[in-house]
Scaffold this motif. Structure first.
Motif, PDB file in Angstrom:
ATOM      1  N   GLU A  45       0.828  -1.212   0.000  1.00 53.01           N
ATOM      2  CA  GLU A  45       0.000   0.000   0.000  1.00 53.01           C
ATOM      3  C   GLU A  45       0.858   1.255   0.000  1.00 53.01           C
ATOM      4  O   GLU A  45       0.345   2.352  -0.153  1.00 53.01           O
ATOM      5  CB  GLU A  45      -0.889   0.017   1.248  1.00 53.01           C
ATOM      6  N   ARG A 226      -7.471  11.339   8.764  1.00 53.84           N
ATOM      7  CA  ARG A 226      -6.998  11.120   7.411  1.00 53.84           C
ATOM      8  C   ARG A 226      -6.174  12.275   6.876  1.00 53.84           C
ATOM      9  O   ARG A 226      -5.339  12.092   5.987  1.00 53.84           O
ATOM     10  CB  ARG A 226      -8.193  10.906   6.466  1.00 53.84           C
ATOM     11  N   ALA A 383      -4.063   5.854  -0.252  1.00 57.01           N
ATOM     12  CA  ALA A 383      -5.183   6.708   0.140  1.00 57.01           C
ATOM     13  C   ALA A 383      -4.715   8.137   0.396  1.00 57.01           C
ATOM     14  O   ALA A 383      -5.474   9.083   0.190  1.00 57.01           O
ATOM     15  CB  ALA A 383      -5.852   6.146   1.380  1.00 57.01           C
ATOM     16  N   ASP A 384      -3.454   8.302   0.823  1.00 54.94           N
ATOM     17  CA  ASP A 384      -2.941   9.648   1.084  1.00 54.94           C
ATOM     18  C   ASP A 384      -2.753  10.438  -0.203  1.00 54.94           C
ATOM     19  O   ASP A 384      -2.903  11.660  -0.215  1.00 54.94           O
ATOM     20  CB  ASP A 384      -1.610   9.575   1.826  1.00 54.94           C
TER      21      ASP A 384
ATOM     22  N   LEU C 258     -12.843   0.029   2.495  1.00 60.79           N
ATOM     23  CA  LEU C 258     -11.585   0.128   1.736  1.00 60.79           C
ATOM     24  C   LEU C 258     -11.483  -0.828   0.558  1.00 60.79           C
ATOM     25  O   LEU C 258     -10.954  -0.464  -0.465  1.00 60.79           O
ATOM     26  CB  LEU C 258     -10.398  -0.099   2.671  1.00 60.79           C
ATOM     27  N   GLU C 264     -10.373   5.626  -4.317  1.00 61.21           N
ATOM     28  CA  GLU C 264      -8.967   5.247  -4.274  1.00 61.21           C
ATOM     29  C   GLU C 264      -8.640   4.175  -5.302  1.00 61.21           C
ATOM     30  O   GLU C 264      -7.783   4.340  -6.149  1.00 61.21           O
ATOM     31  CB  GLU C 264      -8.611   4.716  -2.879  1.00 61.21           C
ATOM     32  N   ARG C 342      -8.170   5.052   6.683  1.00 57.38           N
ATOM     33  CA  ARG C 342      -7.040   4.589   5.874  1.00 57.38           C
ATOM     34  C   ARG C 342      -6.687   3.187   6.331  1.00 57.38           C
ATOM     35  O   ARG C 342      -7.062   2.766   7.422  1.00 57.38           O
ATOM     36  CB  ARG C 342      -5.871   5.539   6.075  1.00 57.38           C
ATOM     37  N   GLN C 345      -4.992   2.844   9.708  1.00 56.68           N
ATOM     38  CA  GLN C 345      -5.883   3.213  10.817  1.00 56.68           C
ATOM     39  C   GLN C 345      -6.896   2.113  11.089  1.00 56.68           C
ATOM     40  O   GLN C 345      -7.266   1.843  12.234  1.00 56.68           O
ATOM     41  CB  GLN C 345      -6.608   4.519  10.482  1.00 56.68           C
TER      42      GLN C 345
END
Lengths: 401, 161, 413
Positions: A45, A226, A383-384, C258, C264, C342, C345
Motif C-alpha cells: 500500500e 486522514r 489513500a494519502d 476500503l 482510491e 485509511r 488506521q
C-alpha cells in the motif's frame, strides 16, 4: 546434474523482498480531478514514488492566443480553470488593461461600476470554487454527502451567474475595459435591486451553512485522522515549488495578492486573510492537508464579508464598459498576477502594437502546485495520494491549458 | 529594491554577463543577461540576503517572429521577504537553443523548463528530467515556434481536419 | 386467520430436543392429514426430504428479494440524508427502480477479461453469493421459521461467512487488474483481522448461554427486554458494539469500505465485473448486510423474542425483521455520514483497540459467570446499573474531550 544447477540458481535468484508494483492511476480515475495520470510505484500500500504525467487536456491555449485578437482570447481563459472562470477572465483582462494603461497617448480607465461588479461576481465565484473543492475533497476521503450539499449551494450561485451573463460554467462575462452588457443591469433599476436582493438572500442562507459543513466534515474525527499531519509542505518547500493561494497560506505564509499587491478596488474592503498555523490540541500540523483544506473553508467566510460590503454600499452608477474603440495595446510586455481561488494566476503578454498578441503565457497556480506532488507523496499510502491531490485542489483544464 | 538598483548590483557583480537594462517598451522593464550566466545570476539573486528572490513566478519562452533568429527566455522573480520583483531576459539562437537550468534553485522551474522545452525546444543543461510534459512523447517539432509547420499526420490520423 | 398459520396446525415441536424436526413434522402433521389410501405409499423419510426441500425453496425464493428491497431502501435513505428525493420514476415513488436496474444488469454484456483466469473469474461471484445466502440457513426468523437448527449454529455462520473472503480474493486475482488485486488484498486483510473481535464477541455470548445453537441463544432471552443478552452483563453490552462495528467492517461498508473504495482503487475487487456477475456481488453485499444485522439481533437483542415476556411487541417475525432493519438503517446512516479510514488506521483500530477489549470482555464474562451462577433479578439489575453508570461517565468524559473548542481565529490582515 544440469537441472539441479538450474534449480539452485533459481533459488539464489529468489529475492527475499517483494517486488514493486507499478500502477497507473488515471487518466481515467474517479478522484484525480480530471485527466491526471499518476505513475505509482507501490510497495504494497506504500507509495515509493508517484510520478505525475500531465497533458491529457492540452489544447495549446498559448498557440490559439497568438492567432486571435485580445477580446477573442477571453473565452479561452474560461476553459482554463472552468470551476472559477470569472476569475480567469478577470486575470487576463487585468493584464491587458495594465498594458493599455501604459499607453500614454490614450486615456484608459475601467469604470467604477464595472469594478464593483467584477469584485462582486469574482468573490461569488471564489465561493463556488471553494465549495466544489470542499465537496470533492469530502468525496475523495470517502464521505459522499458533503459533495451533494456543496453542489446544492453551488447551484444557487450558478443561477446567479446565469442571470448576469447567460452561462453557467464558461461565462465570458468580464471583458477588457469592463464587463459584458449582454444582459443589461440598469443602474438603479428594479432588476438590479432584485439581483442584489437575491445575492443577499443567498448569503443569509449560506453563511450559517459554512459552520454546518465544518461540523459535518472539518471536525469529523475520521476526516481529521486522514488529513492532519499528512503530506506536510513546509514554508520553504511551498515557496520553492511556487505553490500559491490557499496552498501557500496553508503552509503559514501570510500572503494574499488582494491585500499585498492590491488591484482593482480590493483596498476599499475590510477582510481577513486566513493563514494556517499549528493547532496541537487538534493535531493539525502547519502545512498538512487539513490546513490547506481549512484555509478554503475560512476563505469562503471572507468572501461573504466582501460581498456583503458591496451590497451595503450598493453598486455605483455609470457605464460598465470603458470608452474605447479597439483593443490595441502598445508595444511592450507585461506580467500581471491576480488572486484566483487556486492561487496566483499570472498572464504574461508580449505585444507588438498589433491587435493580436505575440505571446500569451498563462501561469497557472495548479501547474506549479501539482509539481510538488512527487515530493509530497513519497513514502505515504495510496489513500494519502488522493488526500493530497484533493487538498492542493487542482483543475486539469488549468494545469494542461 | 527597484529593478534599476538590482540592475546596478548585478552589473557590478557580473560585469559583461549583464547585457543591458530595457525600459523603453511599455510594461515591465527587464534586465538582459547572457544565457551562459543565467544560472549564476539566479543563484546570486536567490541567495543574497538583500535580494532574496525566493520564488520564481513564471518562466516562459518567447519566439518573436519567423525572421527572428533568437528565442528569448523570461524569468519573473519575486522576493517574498523584501516584496520586490525583477524580470530577467535572455536570448539563445534558434538553431542551438541551450542554456543552464535553474531548477536546482527553484523547484518550480523543473516543470516550467520542461514546458519551455516541450513547446520551444529550448534545452536546459543540467535539468534532471527534461522530457516533454504537455505534448505526447512522440510529438515532432516545437509548436510555439513561429516557424512551426503543422504535421499532416499524427500516428496515421489526419491532423488538419 | 387461515388454518395453516394457526397454532393448532403446527403442534409445538421442541426444536432443541428433536434431532430431525422434519421427520417429526411429517409424522405429527402431514401423515394424519393424508388420505389413508395415499399415506401408505410414502415413507416418512421421503416426505421429510420433500418438506425440507420445500422449506429451502421458500428461502431461496424469498431471501433474494431482501436485497431488492434493501437497495431501494439504501437509495431512498441516502437521498433523504442528502436532500434529494432518490429514484422517483419507475413505479410509484420509484419503488420498482431496483427491479428495472436488475433487468438492465441481466441484459448487459457479461465481459470476461481475456487475460484473466476465466474459470476463477466466473466462479467468484457464485462463491460469494452462495456463502452469503448459506448464512441465512441458521438464522431463526421466528419460533418455527428456521431452516436448520443445528447445535453449532453460530459456529456454522462464522465458518461460512469466512469463506466469502475466498470469493473476494478469487475475484481480485482472476480479473488480472492491479486495482482489483489491491482491493481484494485489502479485503482479505480486513476480513481476517475483524473476524477475531467478531468471534471473541460471540464467544462472550456463548459463555453466558452455554450453547452454540441459535435457537437456544434466543430461548435464553425469552424473559423480556432485560433478559436480552445485551443487558445481561456489562461485558456483553460492550461486546455488542464491538460486534456491530466489526460486522460493518466484515461486510465492507463505509467507514470500512476500503476494499471497494471508489475514490482510491476504482471499485476494488469487482472493478472488472459487469452484467449479472456484478449484480450477484451487489445482491450478496446487501444480503450480507441483512445477515449480520440479523445475527446481531439474534445474539444481543432478543431475536424474535419481544420486549415483554408473553407479548408479541417487537417479537415474532415482524419484530425480528423490524429490529434487524433498524440495525441496517444504522449501517446506512453511518455510510452516508462518515468518511473512510485509511488502511493502517483500520488495522490499528482492530488490533490495538478491539482485540484487547474483546479479550477483556471474555475475562470479565468469566468472572461474571463465577459471581452470578444463574441469571436472576439481582444480576440483571446490577448489570443494568453498571451499564447506566458507564454510559453516563463515558458521556461526561467524551463531552470533556470533544467539547467544541473556540475556533482558531485567522490572523488578520
Amino acid at each position: 546434474m544440469e537441472s539441479t544447477q538450474q534449480t539452485e540458481s533459481k533459488i539464489i535468484e529468489l529475492k527475499p523482498f517483494t517486488d514493486e508494483m507499478i500502477v497507473n492511476m488515471g487518466p481515467q480515475h474517479p478522484s484525480t480531478h480530471g485527466v491526471l495520470r499518476l505513475e505509482l510505484r507501490l510497495d504494497g500500500e506504500i507509495v515509493r514514488e508517484a510520478i505525475p504525467h500531465i497533458g491529457y487536456l492540452h489544447r495549446c491555449f498559448e498557440k490559439h492566443s497568438e492567432n486571435l485578437s485580445y477580446p477573442q482570447i477571453i473565452p479561452f481563459t474560461d476553459r482554463m480553470d472552468y470551476v472559477a472562470a470569472m476569475n480567469q477572465n478577470w486575470g487576463f483582462c487585468l493584464a491587458v488593461e495594465k498594458l493599455l494603461e501604459a499607453d500614454e497617448t490614450k486615456d484608459f480607465e475601467v469604470p467604477e461600476r464595472a469594478e464593483y461588479l467584477r469584485v462582486l461576481i469574482c468573490e461569488l465565484n471564489r465561493i463556488a470554487s471553494h465549495l466544489l473543492s470542499f465537496g470533492t475533497y469530502g468525496m475523495d476521503i470517502g464521505a459522499f454527502t458533503p459533495f451533494l450539499y456543496a453542489f446544492r449551494d453551488r447551484e444557487r450561485l450558478l443561477l446567479l451567474f446565469e442571470k448576469v451573463c447567460g452561462a453557467r460554467l464558461t461565462y465570458n462575462y468580464i471583458r477588457i475595459g469592463g464587463v459584458s452588457e449582454i444582459i443589461p443591469l440598469e443602474p438603479g433599476s428594479i432588476a438590479e435591486q432584485n439581483y442584489l436582493d437575491e445575492i443577499e438572500g443567498f448569503l443569509d442562507y449560506f453563511e450559517p451553512k459554512i459552520d454546518d459543513y465544518n461540523d459535518l466534515l472539518t471536525s469529523n474525527s475520521i476526516f481529521s485522522e486522514r488529513t492532519m499531519g499528512v503530506a506536510v509542505m513546509s514554508e520553504e518547500m511551498a515557496l520553492s515549488y511556487g505553490a500559491t493561494g490557499p496552498n501557500l497560506r496553508g503552509s503559514g505564509v501570510d500572503w494574499d495578492l488582494r491585500r499585498d499587491e492590491p488591484y482593482s478596488i480590493y483596498d476599499r474592503f475590510e477582510y481577513d486573510i486566513p493563514v494556517a498555523k499549528d493547532i496541537p490540541e487538534l493535531g493539525a500540523v502547519l502545512g498538512d492537508c487539513w490546513s490547506r483544506y481549512k484555509i478554503r473553508m475560512d476563505e469562503m467566510k471572507e468572501s461573504v464579508k466582501i460581498v456583503r460590503q458591496i451590497l451595503a454600499e450598493g453598486l455605483p452608477d455609470g457605464p460598465v464598459m470603458a470608452d474605447m474603440k479597439a483593443v490595441r495595446p502598445p508595444k511592450g510586455e507585461i506580467y500581471f498576477r491576480s488572486e484566483a481561488p487556486r492561487g496566483e494566476l499570472g498572464f504574461y503578454i508580449v505585444s507588438d502594437g498589433t491587435p493580436k498578441p505575440v505571446r500569451v503565457k498563462g501561469r497557472s497556480p495548479c501547474f506549479s502546485a501539482l509539481s510538488a506532488l512527487q515530493e509530497l507523496s513519497r513514502g505515504l499510502m495510496v489513500a494519502d495520494i488522493i488526500a493530497i491531490i484533493g487538498s492542493i485542489d487542482i483543475v486539469m483544464g488549468e494545469v494542461d491549458r | 529594491m527597484n529593478p534599476e538598483e538590482i540592475y546596478k548590483t548585478l552589473s557590478d557583480k557580473f560585469g559583461g554577463a549583464i547585457l543591458g537594462y530595457d525600459t523603453e517598451l511599455a510594461g515591465d522593464p527587464n534586465i538582459q543577461i547572457a544565457p551562459t550566466a543565467i544560472a549564476d545570476v539566479c543563484q546570486f539573486l536567490a541567495e543574497t540576503d538583500t535580494l532574496a528572490f525566493d520564488s520564481l513566478m513564471c518562466l516562459s519562452g518567447i519566439d518573436l517572429g519567423v525572421k527572428e533568429e533568437d528565442l528569448s527566455i523570461v524569468y519573473h522573480l519575486y522576493g517574498m521577504q523584501h516584496r520586490h520583483t525583477v524580470v530577467l531576459k535572455t536570448s539563445v539562437p534558434k538553431t542551438d537553443a541551450h542554456l543552464p537550468t535553474v531548477s536546482h534553485i527553484w523547484k518550480t522551474a523543473d516543470w516550467h523548463e520542461r514546458e519551455a522545452y516541450d513547446l520551444y525546444g529550448i534545452l536546459f543543461e543540467g535539468h534532471t528530467d527534461l522530457r516533454r510534459i504537455l505534448l505526447p512523447d512522440d510529438w515532432e517539432g516545437y509548436p510555439l515556434r513561429k516557424d512551426y509547420q503543422e504535421p499532416d499526420f499524427y500516428r496515421g490520423m489526419r491532423v488538419p481536419y | 386467520m387461515p388454518e395453516i398459520l394457526s397454532e393448532s396446525f403446527f403442534p409445538k415441536i421442541n426444536l432443541q430436543e428433536s434431532s430431525n424436526w422434519a421427520k417429526d413434522f411429517v409424522q405429527e402433521v402431514v401423515i394424519p392429514r393424508l388420505p389413508e389410501a395415499v399415506a401408505g405409499h410414502f415413507s416418512v423419510e421421503l416426505l421429510a426430504i420433500l418438506v425440507m426441500l420445500l422449506c429451502a425453496g421458500i428461502f431461496v425464493a424469498v431471501v433474494p428479494l431482501l436485497p431488492l428491497v434493501l437497495v431501494l431502501a439504501e437509495r431512498k435513505v441516502a437521498a433523504r440524508f442528502q436532500n434529494r428525493t432518490g429514484p422517483m420514476r419507475v413505479g410509484p415513488w420509484g419503488t420498482l427502480q431496483t427491479l428495472a436496474d436488475g433487468i438492465k444488469l441481466i441484459f448487459k454484456e457479461d465481459y470476461i477479461p481475456p487475460q484473466g483466469d476465466k474459470i476463477l473469474f466466473m466462479l467468484a461471484p457464485y462463491v460469494i453469493f452462495a456463502c452469503s445466502f448459506a448464512v441465512f440457513a441458521a438464522i431463526p426468523f421466528g419460533q418455527n421459521i428456521l431452516v436448520s437448527d443445528f447445535n453449532i449454529g453460530i459456529f456454522y455462520i462464522m465458518a461460512i461467512s469466512s469463506v466469502i473472503v475466498m470469493g473476494v480474493i478469487m475475484a481480485g486475482w482472476s480479473s488480472n487488474s492491479k486495482w482489483s488485486l489491491l482491493g481484494s488484498l485489502r479485503s482479505a486483510a480486513q476480513i481476517v483481522s475483524y473476524e477475531i473481535p467478531l468471534g471473541l464477541s460471540i464467544l462472550t455470548i456463548v459463555m453466558l448461554v452455554g450453547s452454540l445453537s441459535m435457537s437456544q441463544i434466543v430461548a435464553s432471552q425469552a424473559g423480556g427486554i432485560f433478559t436480552w443478552l445485551i443487558f445481561r452483563s456489562p461485558f456483553t453490552f460492550l461486546a455488542f458494539f464491538i460486534f456491530f462495528i466489526s460486522a460493518i467492517a466484515e461486510v465492507n461498508r463505509t467507514p470500512f469500505d476500503l476494499p471497494e473504495a471508489e475514490s482510491e482503487i476504482v471499485a476494488g475487487f469487482h472493478t472488472e465485473y459487469s452484467g449479472m456477475r456484478f449484480a450477484l456481488f451487489f445482491i450478496a453485499e446487501y444480503a450480507n448486510m441483512f445477515a449480520v444485522s440479523a445475527i446481531a439481533v439474534t445474539l444481543f437483542l432478543g431475536g424474535y423474542e419481544g420486549v415483554l415476556p408473553g407479548y408479541d411487541f417487537l417479537g415474532g417475525l415482524p419484530g425480528f425483521v423490524l429490529k434487524t432493519l433498524g440495525l441496517v438503517f444504522l449501517m446506512m446512516w453511518l455510510r452516508w455520514t462518515l468518511p473512510r479510514l485509511r488502511v493502517d488506521q483500520l488495522m490499528n483500530l482492530c488490533w490495538k483497540y478491539f482485540i484487547p477489549i474483546s479479550f477483556f470482555n471474555i475475562f470479565g464474562t468469566g468472572i461474571w459467570g463465577l459471581i452470578f451462577e444463574t441469571d436472576d433479578v439481582w444480576s440483571i439489575g446490577i448489570s443494568c446499573a453498571i451499564i447506566y453508570i458507564g454510559l453516563i461517565s463515558a458521556y461526561a468524559i467524551a463531552g470533556r474531550i470533544f467539547a467544541r473548542k473556540p475556533e482558531p481565529q485567522p490572523s488578520s490582515a
